[in-house]
Scaffold this motif. Structure first.
Motif, mmCIF file in Angstrom:
data_model
loop_
_atom_site.group_PDB
_atom_site.id
_atom_site.type_symbol
_atom_site.label_atom_id
_atom_site.label_comp_id
_atom_site.label_asym_id
_atom_site.label_seq_id
_atom_site.Cartn_x
_atom_site.Cartn_y
_atom_site.Cartn_z
ATOM 1 N N LEU A 138 0.823 -1.163 0.051
ATOM 2 C CA LEU A 138 0.078 0.063 0.060
ATOM 3 C C LEU A 138 0.876 1.378 0.180
ATOM 4 O O LEU A 138 0.547 2.145 -0.680
ATOM 5 C CB LEU A 138 -0.732 0.342 1.125
ATOM 6 C CG LEU A 138 -2.172 -1.032 1.149
ATOM 7 C CD1 LEU A 138 -2.778 -1.003 2.426
ATOM 8 C CD2 LEU A 138 -3.095 -0.972 -0.150
ATOM 9 N N ALA A 139 2.138 1.060 0.578
ATOM 10 C CA ALA A 139 2.805 2.379 0.911
ATOM 11 C C ALA A 139 3.260 2.707 -0.667
ATOM 12 O O ALA A 139 3.588 3.715 -1.035
ATOM 13 C CB ALA A 139 4.070 2.169 1.875
ATOM 14 N N TRP A 140 3.697 1.503 -1.535
ATOM 15 C CA TRP A 140 4.469 1.572 -2.777
ATOM 16 C C TRP A 140 3.378 2.256 -3.622
ATOM 17 O O TRP A 140 3.841 3.020 -4.371
ATOM 18 C CB TRP A 140 5.104 0.223 -3.140
ATOM 19 C CG TRP A 140 5.349 0.286 -4.564
ATOM 20 C CD1 TRP A 140 6.747 0.595 -5.056
ATOM 21 C CD2 TRP A 140 4.685 -0.051 -5.662
ATOM 22 N NE1 TRP A 140 6.732 0.677 -6.389
ATOM 23 C CE2 TRP A 140 5.722 -0.092 -6.804
ATOM 24 C CE3 TRP A 140 3.292 -0.671 -6.034
ATOM 25 C CZ2 TRP A 140 5.155 -0.237 -8.040
ATOM 26 C CZ3 TRP A 140 3.221 -0.997 -7.183
ATOM 27 C CH2 TRP A 140 3.790 -0.649 -8.138
ATOM 28 N N THR A 141 2.175 1.743 -3.501
ATOM 29 C CA THR A 141 1.106 2.191 -4.268
ATOM 30 C C THR A 141 0.692 3.556 -4.351
ATOM 31 O O THR A 141 0.741 4.290 -5.195
ATOM 32 C CB THR A 141 -0.055 1.286 -4.257
ATOM 33 O OG1 THR A 141 0.228 -0.134 -4.266
ATOM 34 C CG2 THR A 141 -1.260 1.492 -5.083
ATOM 35 N N SER A 142 0.909 3.981 -2.948
ATOM 36 C CA SER A 142 0.616 5.244 -2.738
ATOM 37 C C SER A 142 1.824 6.241 -3.350
ATOM 38 O O SER A 142 1.328 7.498 -3.825
ATOM 39 C CB SER A 142 0.296 5.702 -1.396
ATOM 40 O OG SER A 142 -0.710 4.685 -0.609
ATOM 41 N N HIS A 143 2.898 5.764 -3.057
ATOM 42 C CA HIS A 143 3.885 6.552 -3.496
ATOM 43 C C HIS A 143 3.969 6.791 -5.001
ATOM 44 O O HIS A 143 4.164 7.983 -5.763
ATOM 45 C CB HIS A 143 5.281 5.873 -2.734
ATOM 46 C CG HIS A 143 6.594 6.609 -3.537
ATOM 47 N ND1 HIS A 143 7.150 7.856 -3.039
ATOM 48 C CD2 HIS A 143 7.401 6.133 -4.457
ATOM 49 C CE1 HIS A 143 8.209 8.323 -3.742
ATOM 50 N NE2 HIS A 143 8.222 7.237 -4.509
ATOM 51 N N SER A 144 3.674 5.807 -5.771
ATOM 52 C CA SER A 144 3.602 5.545 -7.054
ATOM 53 C C SER A 144 2.533 6.577 -7.722
ATOM 54 O O SER A 144 2.651 7.397 -8.682
ATOM 55 C CB SER A 144 3.346 4.261 -7.651
ATOM 56 O OG SER A 144 4.574 3.277 -7.126
ATOM 57 N N ALA A 145 1.394 6.516 -6.859
ATOM 58 C CA ALA A 145 0.348 7.510 -7.320
ATOM 59 C C ALA A 145 0.636 8.902 -7.311
ATOM 60 O O ALA A 145 0.191 9.815 -8.180
ATOM 61 C CB ALA A 145 -0.889 7.122 -6.607
ATOM 62 N N VAL A 146 1.361 9.204 -6.378
ATOM 63 C CA VAL A 146 1.706 10.714 -6.032
ATOM 64 C C VAL A 146 2.733 11.110 -7.263
ATOM 65 O O VAL A 146 2.617 11.914 -7.580
ATOM 66 C CB VAL A 146 2.292 10.671 -4.639
ATOM 67 C CG1 VAL A 146 2.896 12.243 -4.424
ATOM 68 C CG2 VAL A 146 1.109 10.473 -3.439
ATOM 69 N N GLN A 147 3.642 10.243 -7.161
ATOM 70 C CA GLN A 147 4.758 10.633 -8.306
ATOM 71 C C GLN A 147 4.144 10.706 -9.825
ATOM 72 O O GLN A 147 4.469 11.459 -10.323
ATOM 73 C CB GLN A 147 5.930 9.408 -8.427
ATOM 74 C CG GLN A 147 6.621 9.457 -7.048
ATOM 75 C CD GLN A 147 7.337 10.545 -6.799
ATOM 76 O OE1 GLN A 147 7.157 11.329 -5.772
ATOM 77 N NE2 GLN A 147 8.331 11.002 -7.538
ATOM 78 N N PHE A 148 3.091 9.915 -10.132
ATOM 79 C CA PHE A 148 2.641 10.191 -11.455
ATOM 80 C C PHE A 148 1.769 11.277 -11.310
ATOM 81 O O PHE A 148 1.788 11.986 -12.432
ATOM 82 C CB PHE A 148 1.433 8.843 -11.316
ATOM 83 C CG PHE A 148 0.608 8.897 -12.789
ATOM 84 C CD1 PHE A 148 1.097 8.609 -14.023
ATOM 85 C CD2 PHE A 148 -0.792 9.442 -12.589
ATOM 86 C CE1 PHE A 148 0.304 8.940 -15.026
ATOM 87 C CE2 PHE A 148 -1.476 9.553 -13.598
ATOM 88 C CZ PHE A 148 -1.101 9.376 -14.983
ATOM 89 N N LEU A 149 0.935 11.758 -10.364
ATOM 90 C CA LEU A 149 0.016 12.869 -10.361
ATOM 91 C C LEU A 149 1.160 14.200 -10.425
ATOM 92 O O LEU A 149 0.868 15.163 -10.912
ATOM 93 C CB LEU A 149 -0.650 12.976 -9.292
ATOM 94 C CG LEU A 149 -1.748 12.117 -9.086
ATOM 95 C CD1 LEU A 149 -2.426 12.001 -7.867
ATOM 96 C CD2 LEU A 149 -2.759 12.321 -10.133
ATOM 97 N N LYS A 150 2.250 14.026 -9.826
ATOM 98 C CA LYS A 150 3.277 15.088 -9.712
ATOM 99 C C LYS A 150 3.680 15.465 -11.249
ATOM 100 O O LYS A 150 4.049 16.511 -11.783
ATOM 101 C CB LYS A 150 4.461 14.949 -8.787
ATOM 102 C CG LYS A 150 4.303 15.276 -7.432
ATOM 103 C CD LYS A 150 5.562 15.134 -6.735
ATOM 104 C CE LYS A 150 5.546 15.397 -5.370
ATOM 105 N NZ LYS A 150 6.753 14.994 -4.336
ATOM 106 N N THR A 151 4.284 14.381 -11.725
ATOM 107 C CA THR A 151 4.728 14.395 -13.144
ATOM 108 C C THR A 151 3.616 14.825 -14.086
ATOM 109 O O THR A 151 4.088 15.706 -15.106
ATOM 110 C CB THR A 151 5.271 12.772 -13.529
ATOM 111 O OG1 THR A 151 6.088 12.322 -12.910
ATOM 112 C CG2 THR A 151 5.634 12.843 -15.250
ATOM 113 N N LYS A 152 2.264 14.297 -13.801
ATOM 114 C CA LYS A 152 1.238 14.734 -14.949
ATOM 115 C C LYS A 152 1.149 16.491 -14.804
ATOM 116 O O LYS A 152 0.918 16.944 -15.909
ATOM 117 C CB LYS A 152 -0.027 13.942 -14.475
ATOM 118 C CG LYS A 152 -1.181 14.386 -15.440
ATOM 119 C CD LYS A 152 -1.990 13.192 -15.316
ATOM 120 C CE LYS A 152 -3.184 13.341 -16.282
ATOM 121 N NZ LYS A 152 -2.829 13.227 -17.716
ATOM 122 N N THR A 153 1.095 16.826 -13.533
ATOM 123 C CA THR A 153 1.065 18.305 -13.285
ATOM 124 C C THR A 153 2.107 18.942 -13.938
ATOM 125 O O THR A 153 1.866 20.094 -14.426
ATOM 126 C CB THR A 153 0.797 18.521 -11.649
ATOM 127 O OG1 THR A 153 -0.299 17.613 -11.248
ATOM 128 C CG2 THR A 153 0.645 20.062 -11.363
#
Length: 105
Positions: A17-32
């Protein structure tokens, strides 16, 4: 359910769950960041086109285009996301693009 089983599941799922959350945050930062850069490029194209329709020449035309881009950044609360050097570079890129199309004076 048995508390030992729940504890074991918690130990197993927590890293996932920690890895999934971290990946989601990184994806959103990159997309922004990519979205902000795309907006900057679009605004530079628009600013250069607007500056071309004025009677200004050379450095004054570039300064006006940079001011227009900067005002768009301020209006969209993106102040500080791009340096003046970066703004100048995208304005120059927009000028080169318009010259290639053949619409500049």
């Amino acid at each position: 359910m048995d508390t030992n089983l729940l504890t074991a599941l918690a130990y197993i799922l927590t890293p996932f769950l920690a890895w999934t959350s971290h990946s989601a945050v990184q994806f959103l930062k990159t997309k922004t960041k990519n979205g902000n850069l795309q907006m900057l490029l679009t605004w530079a194209d628009q600013a250069v086109s607007m500056a071309e329709s004025t009677s200004l020449e050379g450095p004054d035309k570039k300064a006006q285009a940079m001011q227009l881009v900067t005002s768009r950044l301020v209006a969209n609360k993106l102040t500080g996301k791009f340096s003046q050097e970066q703004i100048g570079a995208v304005v120059e890129q927009a000028v080169i693009k318009l010259n290639a199309i053949g619409t500049t004076k």
